[in-house]
Design a protein around this motif. Structure first.
Motif, PDB file in Angstrom:
ATOM      1  N   ALA A   9       0.853  -1.186   0.000  1.00 53.13           N
ATOM      2  CA  ALA A   9       0.000   0.000   0.000  1.00 53.13           C
ATOM      3  C   ALA A   9       0.883   1.229   0.000  1.00 53.13           C
ATOM      4  CB  ALA A   9      -0.906  -0.001   1.230  1.00 53.13           C
ATOM      5  N   PRO A  10       0.386   2.352  -0.511  1.00 50.15           N
ATOM      6  CA  PRO A  10       1.193   3.566  -0.543  1.00 50.15           C
ATOM      7  C   PRO A  10       1.632   3.999   0.851  1.00 50.15           C
ATOM      8  CG  PRO A  10      -0.750   3.806  -1.928  1.00 50.15           C
ATOM      9  CD  PRO A  10      -0.930   2.546  -1.149  1.00 50.15           C
ATOM     10  N   SER A  11       2.820   4.580   0.928  1.00 50.63           N
ATOM     11  CA  SER A  11       3.307   5.146   2.174  1.00 50.63           C
ATOM     12  C   SER A  11       2.464   6.361   2.538  1.00 50.63           C
ATOM     13  CB  SER A  11       4.775   5.549   2.017  1.00 50.63           C
ATOM     14  OG  SER A  11       5.298   6.033   3.238  1.00 50.63           O
ATOM     15  N   CYS A  12       2.194   6.519   3.826  1.00 55.93           N
ATOM     16  CA  CYS A  12       1.308   7.595   4.280  1.00 55.93           C
ATOM     17  C   CYS A  12       2.085   8.721   4.953  1.00 55.93           C
ATOM     18  CB  CYS A  12       0.293   7.056   5.282  1.00 55.93           C
ATOM     19  SG  CYS A  12      -0.942   5.949   4.576  1.00 55.93           S
ATOM     20  N   LYS A  13       1.732   9.936   4.594  1.00 56.00           N
ATOM     21  CA  LYS A  13       2.271  11.091   5.294  1.00 56.00           C
ATOM     22  C   LYS A  13       1.825  11.058   6.756  1.00 56.00           C
ATOM     23  CE  LYS A  13       4.448  15.137   4.665  1.00 56.00           C
ATOM     24  NZ  LYS A  13       5.829  15.225   4.161  1.00 56.00           N
ATOM     25  N   LEU A  14       0.549  10.745   6.968  1.00 55.96           N
ATOM     26  CA  LEU A  14       0.024  10.613   8.320  1.00 55.96           C
ATOM     27  C   LEU A  14      -1.029   9.511   8.328  1.00 55.96           C
ATOM     28  CD1 LEU A  14      -0.082  11.450  11.250  1.00 55.96           C
ATOM     29  CD2 LEU A  14      -1.560  13.365  10.629  1.00 55.96           C
ATOM     30  N   GLY A  15      -0.561   8.263   8.400  1.00 56.81           N
ATOM     31  CA  GLY A  15      -1.467   7.124   8.453  1.00 56.81           C
ATOM     32  C   GLY A  15      -2.199   7.099   9.782  1.00 56.81           C
ATOM     33  N   GLU A  16      -3.513   6.896   9.741  1.00 61.36           N
ATOM     34  CA  GLU A  16      -4.321   6.924  10.969  1.00 61.36           C
ATOM     35  C   GLU A  16      -5.660   6.212  10.749  1.00 61.36           C
ATOM     36  OE1 GLU A  16      -4.534   7.375  13.965  1.00 61.36           O
ATOM     37  OE2 GLU A  16      -3.061   8.808  14.705  1.00 61.36           O
TER      38      GLU A  16
END
Length: 294
Positions: free
Chosen positions: A15-22
């Protein structure tokens, strides 16, 4: 006795890397996990049955969702609640929350066993005391707590009689007795945890089937487990310094999914995979979230 647990079958989701995964949650009926990149304005959907991740662009920041029924979800966005149609992703305004306050946005949230949605806001730049925690159920919104800087850690004991929440900026986790039938507090909140390593902040949290509280500690790369009395029990170490929130997934809720964030990091490497979303097997059972009551 406390111990460091090695995550079994640790995997990084494709899955794409998240700037702010939450805001991770899981629908056991469809074997699907959902989470957000708040800053990236994206909703991510991972279908485990065919190991496929879908990315849904959003017109605003959003941080959490709850299942209403087979067709609909309730999405917590920066200006309030929206009903989302799963089939086509259509968004329909449902209830405004701090829509007239340009300083704040949505953050942590979780569904109580009664179907109540606890919702936390915070300042867009983590302004001190700008956030609140709300209770939503059956069309009624109630502000529970004010003066929160970074709302986090919302979760509920298995008997539905205790709620937890955190202010990450203060490094404190609170607990409060709640009515199992409504999810509303029945007493005053009191400190549950306030001693964390320097540089660590209590972020998202979940309660397992035995009532242990599992907290993602921002800045440490660990998800730590505590007894209902606040005794540290064990922790899982992950290859991401900025872990943000855990959720239970899998047919028996015996897998943990953990989101993370790369916001504020100049560079991420193979050693620090902040921004990735991880899964690993558990030696205990978790719990699934109920549907929200509109």
């Amino acid at each position: 006795m406390s111990q460091l647990l090695q995550p079994e079958n640790l995997a990084r989701l494709d899955a794409p890397s998240c700037k702010l995964g939450e805001g991770p949650t899981y629908d056991p009926r469809t074997d699907t996990a959902w989470w957000f990149d708040i800053i990236g304005r994206k909703l991510l959907e991972h279908r485990f049955r065919d190991s496929r991740t879908l990315v849904h662009d959003l017109p605003f920041m959003a941080s959490a969702l709850a299942r209403i029924d087979d067709r609909r979800q309730l999405l917590f966005a920066e200006n309030g609640l929206y009903i989302r149609t799963v089939a086509d992703g259509a968004l329909h305004p449902h209830l405004a929350i701090e829509a007239d306050n340009a300083l704040t946005r949505c953050n942590d949230a979780r569904v109580h066993q009664s179907g109540a949605f606890w919702l936390g806001t915070m300042g867009r730049d983590a302004q001190r005391g700008a956030g609140s925690i709300y209770h939503y159920r059956a069309g009624r919104l109630t502000r529970l707590y004010e003066g929160i800087t970074i709302s986090n850690g919302i979760c509920f004991a298995p008997d539905a009689a205790t709620a937890y929440y955190a202010d990450t900026a203060l490094g404190t986790v609170m607990k409060v007795a709640v009515d199992p039938q409504t999810g509303l507090p029945t007493g005053e909140a009191s400190p549950f945890l306030s001693s964390f390593p320097e540089g660590a902040g209590p972020d998202g949290a979940v309660c397992d089937a035995q009532g242990k509280v599992w907290i993602a500690l921002w800045g440490t790369g660990c998800v730590k487990g505590y007894s209902s009395e606040g005794e540290f029990l064990s922790s899982f170490s992950l290859p991401a310094s900025q872990v943000s929130c855990p959720a239970f997934i899998g047919p028996q809720a015996r897998v943990m999914l953990v989101t993370s964030a790369n916001d504020g990091l100049d560079d991420t490497s193979e050693a620090d995979q902040s921004g990735a979303t991880f899964t690993f097997d558990l030696p205990f059972a978790g719990r699934f979230e109920p549907d929200v009551v509109l």
